[in-house]
Motif scaffolding. Structure first.
Motif, PDB file in Angstrom:
ATOM      1  N   TYR A  27      -4.832  -1.619  -0.135  1.00  0.00           N
ATOM      2  CA  TYR A  27      -4.155  -2.510  -1.078  1.00  0.00           C
ATOM      3  C   TYR A  27      -3.701  -3.733  -0.297  1.00  0.00           C
ATOM      4  O   TYR A  27      -2.845  -3.640   0.579  1.00  0.00           O
ATOM      5  CB  TYR A  27      -2.962  -1.820  -1.725  1.00  0.00           C
ATOM      6  CG  TYR A  27      -2.295  -2.661  -2.786  1.00  0.00           C
ATOM      7  CD1 TYR A  27      -2.761  -2.655  -4.091  1.00  0.00           C
ATOM      8  CD2 TYR A  27      -1.212  -3.485  -2.469  1.00  0.00           C
ATOM      9  CE1 TYR A  27      -2.173  -3.438  -5.068  1.00  0.00           C
ATOM     10  CE2 TYR A  27      -0.613  -4.271  -3.434  1.00  0.00           C
ATOM     11  CZ  TYR A  27      -1.094  -4.250  -4.725  1.00  0.00           C
ATOM     12  OH  TYR A  27      -0.512  -5.031  -5.695  1.00  0.00           O
TER      13      TYR A  27
ATOM     14  N   ASP B 151       0.842  -1.192   0.000  1.00  0.00           N
ATOM     15  CA  ASP B 151       0.000   0.000   0.000  1.00  0.00           C
ATOM     16  C   ASP B 151       0.883   1.249   0.000  1.00  0.00           C
ATOM     17  O   ASP B 151       1.863   1.333   0.745  1.00  0.00           O
ATOM     18  CB  ASP B 151      -0.899  -0.017   1.238  1.00  0.00           C
ATOM     19  CG  ASP B 151      -1.999   1.030   1.177  1.00  0.00           C
ATOM     20  OD1 ASP B 151      -1.660   2.229   1.098  1.00  0.00           O
ATOM     21  OD2 ASP B 151      -3.180   0.656   1.207  1.00  0.00           O
TER      22      ASP B 151
ATOM     23  N   THR C 197      -2.966   4.867  -8.530  1.00  0.00           N
ATOM     24  CA  THR C 197      -2.818   3.509  -8.011  1.00  0.00           C
ATOM     25  C   THR C 197      -2.747   3.564  -6.498  1.00  0.00           C
ATOM     26  O   THR C 197      -2.436   4.613  -5.918  1.00  0.00           O
ATOM     27  CB  THR C 197      -1.555   2.824  -8.573  1.00  0.00           C
ATOM     28  OG1 THR C 197      -1.462   1.502  -8.029  1.00  0.00           O
ATOM     29  CG2 THR C 197      -0.300   3.592  -8.193  1.00  0.00           C
ATOM     30  N   ASP C 198      -3.049   2.450  -5.859  1.00  0.00           N
ATOM     31  CA  ASP C 198      -2.987   2.355  -4.405  1.00  0.00           C
ATOM     32  C   ASP C 198      -1.750   1.610  -3.934  1.00  0.00           C
ATOM     33  O   ASP C 198      -1.607   1.324  -2.745  1.00  0.00           O
ATOM     34  CB  ASP C 198      -4.233   1.634  -3.873  1.00  0.00           C
ATOM     35  CG  ASP C 198      -5.492   2.423  -4.136  1.00  0.00           C
ATOM     36  OD1 ASP C 198      -5.529   3.610  -3.790  1.00  0.00           O
ATOM     37  OD2 ASP C 198      -6.446   1.851  -4.710  1.00  0.00           O
ATOM     38  N   ALA C 199      -0.832   1.294  -4.871  1.00  0.00           N
ATOM     39  CA  ALA C 199       0.317   0.455  -4.530  1.00  0.00           C
ATOM     40  C   ALA C 199       1.638   1.130  -4.889  1.00  0.00           C
ATOM     41  O   ALA C 199       1.701   2.054  -5.701  1.00  0.00           O
ATOM     42  CB  ALA C 199       0.201  -0.885  -5.252  1.00  0.00           C
TER      43      ALA C 199
END
Length: 440
Positions: free
Chosen positions: A278, A11, A143-145
């Motif tokens: 994430y 994350d 994005t969450d990563a």
């Protein structure tokens, strides 16, 4: 194993909130330099600045140019926080901040150097991929990563900084609290705490806790059972430093690093409750993996080596200052010096004693007698100015004496050496610096 450790995705909440805090802090640092008079004292008033040797071509902008320079840097900091044209903003800020760092040493600070390193990392980190103007404008970016190497680069850099700082403190004047007493003497008039800071028991606490904190804080933050205790210890430590030593944004930047030690879910719950968690355990090495491993390995080898270089240079770094900078030797010494410069016209064999008031600001005069690179650079500046008048000169230093940590003054520079004719060596001892102890 190393691949999975560095190139698994996690994350990115810690990186996102760090970007926001980082941008706000550097903006405050830059705007603060404008309103507190730091720019005026350090970059506008001096006839010339003491650059890092080799970067003499980096000079302050004339007139009000440096105010504009810092205004631009502050505005770039806000752009970083907002994630607006992030890549351009962070690269531009890094270049400009590095320029300020290299163009003057009179206000040298280890924290300014650390800010260069962190800004350099941020140029490569995907810190604008969520909660940013860039991600809002270009949804494909969102994005969450992030790759886990982002976290571990920050952790390793901090481990190097704190560990070398702890090791450097393990010397006589720290463990007998002499230097701490000296540092606290200028704080005697502080409201409420001034008298307490003069007490021997306080010096002992600061001395012991300074070493223990630097040595243990990173491991304690990494280990889950001690993480919260370590965070609150860090909070107290850095707020204390901010109040007592007034060292700008660094204590708050140091606290901001804590977000990389907590679980990403904790950070998401605290700052981004609307952000999707994430949770995938995805391992997908990027195409640049080998370049990243090589570049990262080279970078950290340099970071490990630089603080050790003074061990390979003759005499004690505490006396010679050779190898001190960029070595995380923080709050270790207090230096004062006495000095005279004699200019000798080689053709006429006529000598003149230099009036430092004609050349230096009050802050520069505090440095000139105690630091060998300042002394050498001033000799070179005199040589340059006299050459412009058509005079070929030698420059000798007379009555040079230095006191380190309140100890008796001792002879520092060889008065027989023409410093105008000497070269500077970055990784070698200069024999015109007299020995720290008498030779038999």
């Amino acid at each position: 194993m190393l691949d999975r450790w560095l190139f698994s995705k996690i994350d990115n909440s810690p990186l996102i909130i760090f970007r926001i805090i980082f941008g706000i802090l550097v903006a405050l640092e830059c705007y603060g330099a404008m309103v507190t008079g730091w720019i005026q004292r350090t970059l506008v008033e001096p006839r010339f600045t003491f650059n890092f040797i080799g970067f003499e071509w980096l000079q302050p902008l004339p007139g009000n140019g440096m105010y504009l320079y810092f205004f631009v840097m502050g505005t770039l900091g806000l752009c970083i926080a907002l994630g607006y044209k992030y890549r351009f903003s962070i690269i531009a800020f890094t270049i400009l901040w590095t320029g300020v760092y290299l163009m003057q040493k009179t206000s040298y600070n280890n924290h300014y150097y650390l800010l260069i390193l962190i800004s350099f990392f941020m140029c490569f980190f995907p810190a604008n991929q969520n909660y940013s103007c860039d991600a809002k404008k270009n949804t494909a970016l969102k994005t969450d990563a992030m790759y886990s190497y982002v976290k571990w680069i920050i952790v390793l850099q901090l481990f190097i900084v704190y560990t070398y700082a702890a090791i450097a403190k393990m010397y006589g004047d720290w463990v007998d609290f002499r230097i701490i007493k000296i540092l606290m003497q200028s704080k005697a008039d502080y409201y409420l705490i001034g008298e307490m800071l003069q007490q021997p028991w306080m010096h002992r606490i600061v001395g012991v806790m300074g070493i223990l904190f630097d040595l243990l804080i990173v491991p304690a933050l990494l280990w889950r059972p001690t993480r919260k205790i370590a965070f609150f210890a860090s909070l107290f430590f850095h707020v204390f430093n901010s109040v007592v030593f007034q060292i700008g944004i660094f204590p708050y930047l140091a606290l901001a690093f804590s977000v990389f030690f907590f679980e990403p879910e904790t950070i998401r719950q605290l700052f981004f409750k609307g952000k999707k968690p994430y949770t995938k355990q995805e391992f997908s090495p990027p195409s640049y993996k080998n370049i990243a491993l090589f570049g990262g390995s080279l970078y950290f080898l340099i970071q490990l080596a630089l603080p050790l270089r003074h061990y390979f240079i003759k005499d004690d770094v505490l006396w010679t200052e050779e190898g001190h900078r960029m070595s995380w030797r923080m709050m270790l010494r207090n230096r004062s010096g006495k000095i005279q410069f004699k200019v000798v016209n080689r053709e006429k064999n006529k000598s003149t004693i230099v009036d430092l008031n004609d050349y230096l600001t009050s802050k520069q005069k505090q440095k000139i007698g105690a630091y060998p690179d300042f002394i050498w650079q001033f000799a070179q500046q005199l040589k340059k100015e006299y050459a412009q008048k058509g005079e070929d000169i030698s420059v000798f230093v007379l009555n040079s004496k230095v006191s380190v940590n309140g100890k008796p003054y001792r002879a520092f520079i060889d008065p027989k050496v023409d410093l105008a004719s000497e070269r500077w060596h970055h990784f070698k001892h200069h024999d015109w610096i007299l020995p720290s102890a008498p030779t038999n």
